[in-house]
Every structure is written in structure tokens, then in C-alpha cells.
Enzyme design. Structure first.
Site, PDB file in Angstrom:
ATOM      1  N   HIS A  64      -6.402  11.620   8.820  1.00  0.00           N
ATOM      2  CA  HIS A  64      -7.453  12.402   8.156  1.00  0.00           C
ATOM      3  C   HIS A  64      -8.207  11.613   7.091  1.00  0.00           C
ATOM      4  O   HIS A  64      -7.626  10.847   6.325  1.00  0.00           O
ATOM      5  CB  HIS A  64      -6.913  13.734   7.629  1.00  0.00           C
ATOM      6  CG  HIS A  64      -5.962  13.669   6.476  1.00  0.00           C
ATOM      7  ND1 HIS A  64      -6.381  13.681   5.160  1.00  0.00           N
ATOM      8  CD2 HIS A  64      -4.604  13.645   6.421  1.00  0.00           C
ATOM      9  CE1 HIS A  64      -5.320  13.668   4.360  1.00  0.00           C
ATOM     10  NE2 HIS A  64      -4.232  13.639   5.086  1.00  0.00           N
ATOM     11  N   ASP A 166      -3.390   9.002   0.683  1.00  0.00           N
ATOM     12  CA  ASP A 166      -3.235  10.155   1.593  1.00  0.00           C
ATOM     13  C   ASP A 166      -4.637  10.664   1.924  1.00  0.00           C
ATOM     14  O   ASP A 166      -5.232  11.377   1.137  1.00  0.00           O
ATOM     15  CB  ASP A 166      -2.399  11.230   0.866  1.00  0.00           C
ATOM     16  CG  ASP A 166      -2.268  12.528   1.632  1.00  0.00           C
ATOM     17  OD1 ASP A 166      -2.636  12.577   2.817  1.00  0.00           O
ATOM     18  OD2 ASP A 166      -1.809  13.512   1.029  1.00  0.00           O
ATOM     19  N   GLU A 196      -8.156  18.055   6.581  1.00  0.00           N
ATOM     20  CA  GLU A 196      -6.712  18.219   6.764  1.00  0.00           C
ATOM     21  C   GLU A 196      -6.085  18.873   5.540  1.00  0.00           C
ATOM     22  O   GLU A 196      -5.203  19.722   5.660  1.00  0.00           O
ATOM     23  CB  GLU A 196      -6.057  16.848   7.012  1.00  0.00           C
ATOM     24  CG  GLU A 196      -4.577  16.928   7.439  1.00  0.00           C
ATOM     25  CD  GLU A 196      -3.577  16.923   6.279  1.00  0.00           C
ATOM     26  OE1 GLU A 196      -2.390  17.156   6.518  1.00  0.00           O
ATOM     27  OE2 GLU A 196      -3.989  16.690   5.109  1.00  0.00           O
ATOM     28  N   GLU A 197      -6.554  18.479   4.366  1.00  0.00           N
ATOM     29  CA  GLU A 197      -5.930  18.938   3.123  1.00  0.00           C
ATOM     30  C   GLU A 197      -6.114  20.441   2.877  1.00  0.00           C
ATOM     31  O   GLU A 197      -5.449  21.022   2.026  1.00  0.00           O
ATOM     32  CB  GLU A 197      -6.472  18.148   1.921  1.00  0.00           C
ATOM     33  CG  GLU A 197      -6.116  16.665   1.912  1.00  0.00           C
ATOM     34  CD  GLU A 197      -4.639  16.386   1.679  1.00  0.00           C
ATOM     35  OE1 GLU A 197      -3.859  17.332   1.541  1.00  0.00           O
ATOM     36  OE2 GLU A 197      -4.276  15.197   1.644  1.00  0.00           O
ATOM     37  N   ASP A 219       0.124   9.798   8.890  1.00  0.00           N
ATOM     38  CA  ASP A 219      -0.028  10.370   7.559  1.00  0.00           C
ATOM     39  C   ASP A 219       1.064   9.816   6.652  1.00  0.00           C
ATOM     40  O   ASP A 219       2.018   9.205   7.122  1.00  0.00           O
ATOM     41  CB  ASP A 219       0.044  11.904   7.621  1.00  0.00           C
ATOM     42  CG  ASP A 219      -0.835  12.580   6.573  1.00  0.00           C
ATOM     43  OD1 ASP A 219      -1.063  11.974   5.496  1.00  0.00           O
ATOM     44  OD2 ASP A 219      -1.285  13.718   6.813  1.00  0.00           O
ATOM     45  N   HIS A 305      -0.426  12.947  -3.918  1.00  0.00           N
ATOM     46  CA  HIS A 305      -1.479  13.786  -4.504  1.00  0.00           C
ATOM     47  C   HIS A 305      -1.719  13.467  -5.985  1.00  0.00           C
ATOM     48  O   HIS A 305      -1.986  14.342  -6.799  1.00  0.00           O
ATOM     49  CB  HIS A 305      -1.185  15.277  -4.297  1.00  0.00           C
ATOM     50  CG  HIS A 305      -1.508  15.743  -2.909  1.00  0.00           C
ATOM     51  ND1 HIS A 305      -1.890  17.022  -2.621  1.00  0.00           N
ATOM     52  CD2 HIS A 305      -1.528  15.081  -1.729  1.00  0.00           C
ATOM     53  CE1 HIS A 305      -2.130  17.138  -1.312  1.00  0.00           C
ATOM     54  NE2 HIS A 305      -1.896  15.962  -0.755  1.00  0.00           N
TER      55      HIS A 305
END
Length: 332
Positions: A64, A166, A196-197, A219, A305
């Protein structure tokens, strides 16, 4: 170690491309891969789909392009911005961060007075863009504008530290593997997905259109190798991780076993990953149409994150090599 294109990686990590607005990183990826594929297209949601044609098994790879962000919901009389999250945002990580909007406006995250850090929630935070009042702030940003963490990607001879690892790192591994694949009969679809998130949305629609025979998502995953971390049998530097399960998927045994077999045959270190939370694009892909046997190649990553997600170059290199062998050998 092979020559990984670390300049490209740095550009990808720096690109402003939060969920729903992935065009900047998509353009970088498109330019990097167009000489290595037979067809390239962008679908209605914004997924970049690159095909290397073959007559064999139809394989969909997904990484992603989007990353987490903060969306402006309100501007107060003094020009401070309130926001909501786009993807998984932690209040503790967000406090005191610099953030940047698409047009280059930079702000910092401040907080209301609180008695205890336990009380720190997103609604106690605000973005300060240095405006003196509401009118000035409104000349700089609008309701619905999205900013992302703002810091410089750092790459040395061992590791990468950056925001958006990410999952720009998954996209990067797909790109580097694509460059190394020699001959293969497999019909390969490299899909760089959007959103995606916020719920694996791009992967869902792309898989519906492609109807692959098998799929593999790329990922990051958490690690258990920091002091007093939640126990998990994944660590930095021990190679890519072959996923067994997460919250969104029980990986198909045949896909998982094929990935492990390729790692063993080619002497590539690997780990097994059981993630007790979270999910990846494969979660959406495997339940598309009548079902797609799916797996995930995970890159061990600390500080998920945040603006300082950390991965090791050795894991990136081993992931690229494993991906190359997975794709160029015949898949039953």
C-alpha cells in the site's frame, strides 16, 4: 548486498501521500517501474496496477502506497486547528510532532492542559500553524485538509528510520524484486494500493478486477525485540517474516508453505509471524469474489505508526531476494 536504490526509497518515504491522496508516491513508483513491465494502469480508486505478462499462474502482489494522517475538522477563533485521524494515530506519539500539509504549510501539535498523561486523547490535541486568528488560519488551511508527520528519512549502512515506512517499504521491495526477476511463466500483477490504512479499500477493488489465482501482500509487522515488549517471535535482522495469521486473515497453508520452501531452497533467513492485532491488504484480497488463496511477506518494523519507524537493510535485501524466487519459480 545488492545495490538497493536507496535514493528512490528516500524519495518514496518523503512523498506526501496520505490515504485518499496517493498521487505523489504513485508517480514516483510509476516512473521507477515502467521500463520493467508490459502494461501499467491506474484504476478508478487510484491503485497503480503494473503487469508482467505470462501464461502461468496469475499472481497478485499488493503493497500500500498510503500512510496515516491528520484531517482538519475545526478552526477556532485564535487560529488553532482541531483534527481527526486518518488511519491509526496515537495521541502520545502525535504530541509535539511537526506536521506538514500538501502545500508545504508546517505546524506543530500542542495539547490542552491535562492533569495526567492518561488523559491524553486526540481531542485534547490541536495543530498550531502559527496563525494569529481564525481568519488568518483560513487563508492557510481548510476544513478537510490532511497533514502528515514531518521529518527527514534517515538511512545509514544498517537501518532505515522514517515516517511512512508502513508501507512504502513493501512497495519498495516489490519494485526492487521486479527489477531482478529473470524469466518466469507466471502472470504477475504488481498492485500498489490506496487507502489500506482506512480499511484495505484499494486492495479489495483491485483484486475484484484482476481475479488472481493467488495473492501475496507486502507490509510491515511488529516486533518483540525491544525491552519488555509484548512477546512476539519476530525481530529485526532475522529476515522477512512469513505470516501465519493476523486479525484479518488465516494465511492459506499452500501459499505459506510455498513461501517457506523458497526461503529454505535459496538459503534466505526467514521468521514466522503471528500478529495478534491489525491486518493487511491480504485480508481484503482473500475474500474477494469466490476467494483467493493468499499470504503475506512481512518486514519486521519497530515503532509502528510513528515518524521513526525502523527497519534493517538486511531484512529489506532478504525480502527482495525471497520475493524474486517466489515469483520466478512455477507456482502449482
Amino acid at each position: 548486498m545488492h545495490d538497493l536504490d536507496l535514493e528512490l526509497l528516500k524519495k518514496m518515504l518523503s512523498a506526501y501521500s496520505p490515504s485518499g491522496n496517493e498521487s505523489n508516491v504513485r508517480e514516483l513508483i510509476k516512473n521507477a517501474i515502467e521500463d520493467y513491465v508490459d502494461e501499467i494502469s491506474v484504476d478508478p480508486l487510484g491503485n497503480l496496477i503494473a503487469r508482467r505478462k505470462g501464461n502461468g499462474t496469475k499472481v497478485m502482489l499488493a503493497g500500500h502506497m498510503d500512510h496515516i494522517g491528520l484531517m482538519v475538522t475545526y478552526i477556532d477563533d485564535k487560529g488553532f486547528l482541531r483534527f481527526t485521524n486518518v488511519g491509526g494515530i496515537s495521541p502520545a506519539i502525535t504530541l509535539s510532532q511537526r506536521v506538514i500539509f500538501e502545500d508545504g504549510i508546517i505546524g506543530v501539535i500542542g495539547n490542552e492542559k491535562i492533569d495526567s498523561l492518561k488523559d491524553l486523547t486526540l481531542d485534547k490535541l490541536y495543530i498550531d500553524i502559527g496563525a494569529s486568528n481564525k481568519e488568518e488560519a483560513e487563508t492557510m488551511v481548510s476544513i478537510g485538509d490532511v497533514c502528515v508527520y514531518h521529518s527527514e528519512p534517515l538511512i545509514d549502512d544498517k537501518k532505515v528510520i522514517s515516517q511512512a515506512v508502513d508501507d512504502r517499504i513493501g512497495c519498495f521491495i516489490m519494485i526492487e524484486a521486479l527489477k531482478r526477476i529473470q524469466n518466469t511463466n507466471n502472470d504477475l500483477y504488481f498492485v500498489f494500493t490506496v487507502q489500506e490504512e482506512v480499511g484495505t479499500r484499494g486492495a479489495r477493488t483491485a483484486a475484484f478486477g484482476i481475479e488472481p489465482d493467488i495473492a501475496i501482500a507486502f507490509d510491515v509487522t511488529a516486533t518483540g525485540d525491544t525491552p519488555k515488549a509484548k512477546t512476539m517471535a519476530v525481530k529485526l535482522g532475522a529476515g522477512p517474516a512469513v505470516k501465519v495469521k493476523d486479525n484479518s486473515i488465516l494465511c492459506h497453508p499452500k501459499v505459506k508453505d510455498y513461501m517457506i520452501a523458497q526461503a529454505k531452497e535459496n538459503n534466505i533467513p526467514y521468521q514466522m509471524e503471528v500478529l495478534e492485532h491489525g491486518g493487511t491488504d491480504s485480508g481484503a484480497i482473500h475474500i474477494t469474489k469466490s476467494g483467493v488463496p493468499s499470504g503475506v511477506l512481512s518486514i519486521p518494523c519497530r515503532y509502528l505508526h510513528s515518524n521513526c519507524e525502523m527497519v534493517f537493510l538486511s531484512d529489506i535485501e532478504n525480502s527482495v531476494e525471497l520475493t524474486k524466487y517466489i515469483l520466478q519459480n512455477s507456482i502449482e
